[in-house]
Design an enzyme around this catalytic site. Structure first.
Site, mmCIF file in Angstrom:
data_model
loop_
_atom_site.group_PDB
_atom_site.id
_atom_site.type_symbol
_atom_site.label_atom_id
_atom_site.label_comp_id
_atom_site.label_asym_id
_atom_site.label_seq_id
_atom_site.Cartn_x
_atom_site.Cartn_y
_atom_site.Cartn_z
ATOM 1 N N GLY A 129 56.300 7.300 13.036
ATOM 2 C CA GLY A 129 56.260 6.110 12.183
ATOM 3 C C GLY A 129 57.131 6.182 10.944
ATOM 4 O O GLY A 129 57.059 5.298 10.095
ATOM 5 N N GLY B 57 42.762 10.087 -10.306
ATOM 6 C CA GLY B 57 43.413 10.053 -11.618
ATOM 7 C C GLY B 57 42.888 11.134 -12.548
ATOM 8 O O GLY B 57 42.065 11.966 -12.166
ATOM 9 N N TYR C 22 47.114 2.160 5.847
ATOM 10 C CA TYR C 22 47.394 1.925 4.426
ATOM 11 C C TYR C 22 48.174 0.613 4.239
ATOM 12 O O TYR C 22 47.765 -0.276 3.482
ATOM 13 C CB TYR C 22 48.183 3.120 3.863
ATOM 14 C CG TYR C 22 48.808 2.874 2.524
ATOM 15 C CD1 TYR C 22 48.033 2.567 1.402
ATOM 16 C CD2 TYR C 22 50.202 2.948 2.357
ATOM 17 C CE1 TYR C 22 48.620 2.343 0.161
ATOM 18 C CE2 TYR C 22 50.795 2.732 1.129
ATOM 19 C CZ TYR C 22 50.001 2.430 0.036
ATOM 20 O OH TYR C 22 50.587 2.193 -1.182
ATOM 21 N N PHE D 171 46.138 -1.532 -10.085
ATOM 22 C CA PHE D 171 46.774 -0.359 -9.469
ATOM 23 C C PHE D 171 45.779 0.462 -8.653
ATOM 24 O O PHE D 171 46.188 1.248 -7.803
ATOM 25 C CB PHE D 171 47.338 0.574 -10.564
ATOM 26 C CG PHE D 171 48.397 -0.048 -11.415
ATOM 27 C CD1 PHE D 171 49.733 -0.008 -11.040
ATOM 28 C CD2 PHE D 171 48.071 -0.687 -12.607
ATOM 29 C CE1 PHE D 171 50.716 -0.582 -11.821
ATOM 30 C CE2 PHE D 171 49.048 -1.265 -13.397
ATOM 31 C CZ PHE D 171 50.367 -1.213 -13.010
ATOM 32 N N ALA D 172 44.486 0.343 -8.971
ATOM 33 C CA ALA D 172 43.482 1.206 -8.333
ATOM 34 C C ALA D 172 43.516 0.999 -6.823
ATOM 35 O O ALA D 172 43.509 -0.138 -6.346
ATOM 36 C CB ALA D 172 42.093 0.882 -8.870
ATOM 37 N N LEU E 135 58.205 12.999 -1.959
ATOM 38 C CA LEU E 135 59.262 14.006 -1.829
ATOM 39 C C LEU E 135 59.645 14.667 -3.157
ATOM 40 O O LEU E 135 59.679 15.902 -3.250
ATOM 41 C CB LEU E 135 60.501 13.364 -1.173
ATOM 42 C CG LEU E 135 61.682 14.315 -0.989
ATOM 43 C CD1 LEU E 135 61.337 15.447 -0.018
ATOM 44 C CD2 LEU E 135 62.912 13.558 -0.493
ATOM 45 N N SER F 42 46.006 5.550 -1.341
ATOM 46 C CA SER F 42 47.405 5.388 -0.937
ATOM 47 C C SER F 42 47.997 6.556 -0.141
ATOM 48 O O SER F 42 49.203 6.739 -0.157
ATOM 49 C CB SER F 42 48.268 5.092 -2.161
ATOM 50 O OG SER F 42 48.076 6.058 -3.154
ATOM 51 N N PHE G 90 58.920 0.398 -3.475
ATOM 52 C CA PHE G 90 59.484 1.378 -2.548
ATOM 53 C C PHE G 90 59.056 2.761 -3.085
ATOM 54 O O PHE G 90 57.908 2.912 -3.435
ATOM 55 C CB PHE G 90 60.986 1.113 -2.369
ATOM 56 C CG PHE G 90 61.191 -0.074 -1.431
ATOM 57 C CD1 PHE G 90 60.722 -1.343 -1.764
ATOM 58 C CD2 PHE G 90 61.751 0.095 -0.181
ATOM 59 C CE1 PHE G 90 60.818 -2.417 -0.876
ATOM 60 C CE2 PHE G 90 61.870 -0.979 0.711
ATOM 61 C CZ PHE G 90 61.405 -2.223 0.360
ATOM 62 N N ARG H 184 65.770 6.889 1.676
ATOM 63 C CA ARG H 184 64.758 6.097 0.971
ATOM 64 C C ARG H 184 65.321 5.590 -0.351
ATOM 65 O O ARG H 184 66.287 6.124 -0.882
ATOM 66 C CB ARG H 184 63.499 6.946 0.685
ATOM 67 C CG ARG H 184 62.750 7.411 1.938
ATOM 68 C CD ARG H 184 62.073 6.256 2.658
ATOM 69 N NE ARG H 184 61.357 6.680 3.855
ATOM 70 C CZ ARG H 184 61.868 6.695 5.089
ATOM 71 N NH1 ARG H 184 63.123 6.308 5.312
ATOM 72 N NH2 ARG H 184 61.144 7.078 6.114
HETATM 73 N N1 LIG Z 1 53.391 5.934 -6.070
HETATM 74 C C1 LIG Z 1 54.088 5.241 -5.173
HETATM 75 O O1 LIG Z 1 55.199 5.623 -4.755
HETATM 76 C C2 LIG Z 1 53.532 3.921 -4.654
HETATM 77 C C3 LIG Z 1 54.306 3.178 -3.746
HETATM 78 C C4 LIG Z 1 53.812 1.950 -3.297
HETATM 79 C C5 LIG Z 1 52.596 1.472 -3.755
HETATM 80 N N2 LIG Z 1 51.857 2.224 -4.615
HETATM 81 C C6 LIG Z 1 50.552 1.687 -5.059
HETATM 82 O O2 LIG Z 1 50.492 1.763 -6.473
HETATM 83 C C7 LIG Z 1 49.164 2.027 -6.898
HETATM 84 C C8 LIG Z 1 49.163 3.221 -7.829
HETATM 85 O O3 LIG Z 1 49.703 4.341 -7.142
HETATM 86 P P1 LIG Z 1 49.724 5.778 -7.811
HETATM 87 O O4 LIG Z 1 50.785 6.554 -7.136
HETATM 88 O O5 LIG Z 1 49.732 5.628 -9.278
HETATM 89 O O6 LIG Z 1 48.313 6.334 -7.318
HETATM 90 P P2 LIG Z 1 47.232 7.215 -8.108
HETATM 91 O O7 LIG Z 1 46.320 7.765 -7.064
HETATM 92 O O8 LIG Z 1 47.906 8.168 -9.034
HETATM 93 O O9 LIG Z 1 46.477 6.143 -8.987
HETATM 94 C C9 LIG Z 1 45.427 5.345 -8.497
HETATM 95 C C10 LIG Z 1 44.334 5.354 -9.545
HETATM 96 O O10 LIG Z 1 43.282 4.471 -9.142
HETATM 97 C C11 LIG Z 1 42.026 5.112 -9.348
HETATM 98 N N3 LIG Z 1 41.092 4.485 -8.391
HETATM 99 C C12 LIG Z 1 41.182 4.467 -7.038
HETATM 100 N N4 LIG Z 1 40.203 3.704 -6.514
HETATM 101 C C13 LIG Z 1 39.460 3.226 -7.565
HETATM 102 C C14 LIG Z 1 38.357 2.369 -7.687
HETATM 103 N N5 LIG Z 1 37.756 1.817 -6.612
HETATM 104 N N6 LIG Z 1 37.873 2.092 -8.921
HETATM 105 C C15 LIG Z 1 38.476 2.627 -10.024
HETATM 106 N N7 LIG Z 1 39.547 3.426 -9.967
HETATM 107 C C16 LIG Z 1 40.043 3.730 -8.753
HETATM 108 C C17 LIG Z 1 42.285 6.576 -9.129
HETATM 109 O O11 LIG Z 1 41.350 7.427 -9.758
HETATM 110 C C18 LIG Z 1 43.693 6.730 -9.745
HETATM 111 O O12 LIG Z 1 43.620 7.029 -11.129
HETATM 112 C C19 LIG Z 1 48.324 2.234 -5.631
HETATM 113 O O13 LIG Z 1 47.624 1.052 -5.361
HETATM 114 C C20 LIG Z 1 49.374 2.509 -4.566
HETATM 115 O O14 LIG Z 1 48.956 2.074 -3.296
HETATM 116 C C21 LIG Z 1 52.294 3.435 -5.084
#
Ligand SMILES: NC(=O)c1ccc[n+]([C@@H]2O[C@H](COP(=O)([O-])OP(=O)(O)OC[C@H]3O[C@@H](n4cnc5c(N)ncnc54)[C@H](O)[C@@H]3O)[C@@H](O)[C@H]2O)c1
Length: 329
Positions: free
Chosen positions: A287, A45, A147, A79-80, A194, A83, A175, A225
């Protein structure tokens, strides 16, 4: 224990609120009048993505959750996490620790300090190759990568904590999230999604986009998608937070219910940006299913939520404004 000021205005922790989805969600929650504390270790982040009205705690959720939640919060939006699908196959320990162990620590802290509500970022990757389209929450969960397996394991964890300890929990299976909300958008250092990749080509940051697979059984041969606007996604989180019920773990898919092919996305990006955007067809990735489209009927029926920004050109247009601002810096 809770420190909310009224029934509908909550005091919440947003883990990962310096990331893409978490920052948009934190901004929307603040606009709705909730109090927000962001916890983020800035591993993927950005400090300047934390909305200005939020309190910021820099640290690993696994390490800071216990002391932080002792202050008394109404809920956590988690959210953390890690991914990147490819990385999860090469460095699985990073994903089992970063997603499963971290969430277990968080859940233990929530239990200890009686934090009543949890909304968790799950994913369509928990389903794997779908047998039928659109994908409902009743579909079999057979993740094809580490994942997805770690996110599914967390969903199981949450279910047992909700049943045994009365937690009010919701997992939202996203999604493909896309678009931006003003200054909050997608800027992953390792970009695998994408739309931002195609827009990086338009912005001159990449030479071309690779289309993985041109021989799928779809109308134009490219994979289909479901793209959901990040603002619609954020609004579903607030609805889930407010409607979560003690002792229950509810799972909802979040998508638009409409699929777009890779070629359609690239064409839309060309139309929105006015750039040529060279594209080449490469082999399929292992996959990668032909079609992944969500049924969001359950979320719409039970959360009182409707995706309002489903138009792909609008999604791309918001992402393009964000890309241009961040490319200009
Ligand atoms: N973006 C997508 O299309 C999508 C799709 C499905 C699921 N998700 C899920 O949504 C969530 C957010 O996705 P995103 O795209 O915003 O990802 P991102 O990487 O932009 O955000 C994740 C944030 O979590 C922080 N982080 C990670 N591990 C940490 C920890 N242990 N302690 C503190 N902070 C931590 C990172 O620094 C980052 O700011 C994730 O869990 C991801 O798996 C995202």
């Amino acid at each position: 224990m809770s420190s909310s000021t009224s029934d509908s205005k909550l005091n919440v922790v947003v883990t990962g609120g310096a990331g893409y989805v978490g920052s948009v969600c934190a901004a929307r929650l603040l606009e709705s009048g909730h109090q927000v504390t962001v916890v983020d270790d800035l591993s993927t982040g950005h400090r300047d993505a934390v909305p200005s009205g939020a309190t910021f705690v820099e640290g690993d959720v696994a390490e800071v959750a216990d002391s932080l939640l002792a202050d008394g919060y109404d809920g956590v939006l988690h959210f953390a996490g890690k991914s990147l699908v490819g990385e999860s196959m090469q460095v699985p320990d990073k994903y089992w620790h970063g997603n499963v162990v971290t969430t277990l620590r968080l859940l233990d802290a929530m239990r200890r300090h009686r934090t009543p509500r949890l909304v968790f970022s799950s994913t369509a990757a928990t389903y794997g190759e779908p047998a039928t389209i659109p994908i409902t929450e009743a579909a079999a969960t057979n993740p094809t990568n580490t994942y997805g397996a770690t996110k599914l394991a967390v969903d199981h964890l949450i279910s047992s904590y909700a049943t045994a300890h009365g937690l009010a929990a919701v997992s939202l299976r996203y999604f493909n999230v896309a678009g931006a909300y003003g200054q909050f958008g997608e800027r992953h250092t390792s970009e695998t999604h994408l739309i931002p990749i195609v827009l990086q080509v338009a912005a001159g940051q990449r030479d071309q986009v690779q289309i993985f697979g041109g021989d799928y059984p779809t109308p134009d041969g490219t994979a289909i998608r479901d793209y959901i606007h990040v603002v619609d996604l954020a609004d579903a989180h607030e609805a889930a937070l407010l409607r979560a019920t003690a002792g229950q773990h509810r799972i909802y898919n979040l998508g638009n219910g409409t699929g777009f092919s890779v070629k359609q996305v690239i064409e839309t990006c060309r139309a929105v940006t006015g750039h040529e955007i060279p594209a080449v067809v490469a082999s399929r990735r292992a996959g990668d299913p032909a079609v992944l489209v969500s049924s969001s009927e359950r979320a719409q029926a039970e959360l009182g939520w409707t995706p309002r920004l489903a138009d792909l050109a609008n999604i791309v247009s918001d992402a393009w404004k964000f890309t241009q601002e961040h490319t200009a810096r």
